[in-house]
Design an enzyme around this catalytic site. Sequence first.
Site, PDB file in Angstrom:
ATOM      1  N   ASP A   1       5.157 -13.465  -2.944  1.00 49.50           N
ATOM      2  CA  ASP A   1       4.438 -12.624  -1.982  1.00 49.50           C
ATOM      3  C   ASP A   1       3.981 -11.314  -2.628  1.00 49.50           C
ATOM      4  O   ASP A   1       2.806 -10.950  -2.574  1.00 49.50           O
ATOM      5  CB  ASP A   1       5.338 -12.283  -0.785  1.00 49.50           C
ATOM      6  CG  ASP A   1       5.499 -13.457   0.155  1.00 49.50           C
ATOM      7  OD1 ASP A   1       4.959 -14.524  -0.131  1.00 49.50           O
ATOM      8  OD2 ASP A   1       6.190 -13.287   1.185  1.00 49.50           O
TER       9      ASP A   1
ATOM     10  N   PRO B   1       0.812  -1.217   0.000  1.00 52.68           N
ATOM     11  CA  PRO B   1       0.000   0.000   0.000  1.00 52.68           C
ATOM     12  C   PRO B   1       0.844   1.265   0.000  1.00 52.68           C
ATOM     13  O   PRO B   1       0.407   2.304  -0.506  1.00 52.68           O
ATOM     14  CB  PRO B   1      -0.844  -0.116   1.275  1.00 52.68           C
ATOM     15  CG  PRO B   1      -0.226  -1.171   2.088  1.00 52.68           C
ATOM     16  CD  PRO B   1       0.532  -2.070   1.165  1.00 52.68           C
TER      17      PRO B   1
HETATM   18  O1  PMV Z   1       7.082 -16.406   5.058  1.00 54.30           O
HETATM   19  P1  PMV Z   1       6.286 -15.878   3.914  1.00 54.30           P
HETATM   20  O2  PMV Z   1       4.817 -15.943   4.116  1.00 54.30           O
HETATM   21  O3  PMV Z   1       6.752 -14.540   3.441  1.00 54.30           O
HETATM   22  O4  PMV Z   1       6.537 -16.892   2.690  1.00 54.30           O
HETATM   23  C1  PMV Z   1       7.824 -17.251   2.281  1.00 54.30           C
HETATM   24  C2  PMV Z   1       7.698 -18.167   1.106  1.00 54.30           C
HETATM   25  C3  PMV Z   1       8.996 -18.874   0.726  1.00 54.30           C
HETATM   26  O5  PMV Z   1       8.676 -19.735  -0.366  1.00 54.30           O
HETATM   27  C4  PMV Z   1       9.515 -19.720   1.878  1.00 54.30           C
HETATM   28  C5  PMV Z   1      10.073 -17.873   0.305  1.00 54.30           C
HETATM   29  C6  PMV Z   1       9.833 -17.196  -1.048  1.00 54.30           C
HETATM   30  O6  PMV Z   1      10.547 -16.228  -1.328  1.00 54.30           O
HETATM   31  O7  PMV Z   1       9.000 -17.660  -1.845  1.00 54.30           O
END
Ligand code: PMV
Length: 315
Positions: free
Chosen positions: A133, A96
């Site tokens: 993400d 955001p």
């Molecule tokens: O911890 P989170 O919800 O930000 O997820 C990380 C996901 C991973 O696959 C472990 C790392 C990534 O960069 O994809």
Amino acid sequence: MKRIQATAPGKIILFGEHAVVYGRPAIAVPVTEVRAKASLQASDSGFKIVASELDRTYLLAEAEPDDPLATIVQITLNYLDQAPPAATLSITSTIPLGRALGQFFGHPLLPGEVSSLVYEVEKLYHGTPSGIDNTVVAFEQPVYFVKGNANRRLQIQSPLTFVIGDTGLESPTLKVVGDLRSRWQVEPERYEGYFDEIEVIVEQAKVAMEQGRPGLPAFGKLMNENQELLQALGVSSPQLEQLIGAARRAGALGAKLSGAGWGGNMIALVPPQSEVISAVTKALTEAGATGVIVTELTVTAQSLDLVTTLRRGNA
Ligand code: PMV
């Protein structure tokens, strides 16, 4: 005085975390029940950052060189070709923030632009992020994600209900990803084998997800199988296992950790029956979850490419 507000949803990774860092596909969906906010209020003095969750207020001009929030502000301002305005930015997360700055200068940023700008910052601070993400949060769509590819929006045929349980423990993504990388370096074949097995699960989950209601039992079973492989990767924990077990016993169709692991959240797929949703919610709370959210993933339109290139120049 001018005031801008922007928001972004939360997200959950449904399948394929960690393996996605090594080029395998993963599936993630937005969580609209929780939204991060940013507001930008014009002021009389310099550009001030108020990071309420971190309990910190500071001037952009006085930020440490490695401050992540100041860095995303600076990268976004460079991209918009603007100097820092006299304004106060109150934020809880980076997506955001990018949106608010774009709107402030009358250049609303496209989802792909926000996603790419935030990815630049993630690369600086999170080592080897896959980019899943920032993609799911910026596009606010279920996504079938492969690192470095134009990613595909997933078509959902019937609503899916998930219960998310929080262990209350920190999930230090950088540390968990780095720890796994060390183990992968020692035994690459073993870990590549796990990633290959996860890839097969993700492909099957994509089909089950697109089938809608008839695919629900298969989808739940695949979550359990993915969890076994996450255990083998060494990213689960007793607290996560406790919540996962409690959700399954209370009637969830499947459950697994979501994200980096060790702490953080687990997710459970539940049938669309209010008594099962209540039973799983109750079981998670009794098993020690510090927070429980029920989220419904709604039916989406035709699948489209999610384009993540930058329009303008110099970021
Ligand atoms: O911890 P989170 O919800 O930000 O997820 C990380 C996901 C991973 O696959 C472990 C790392 C990534 O960069 O994809």
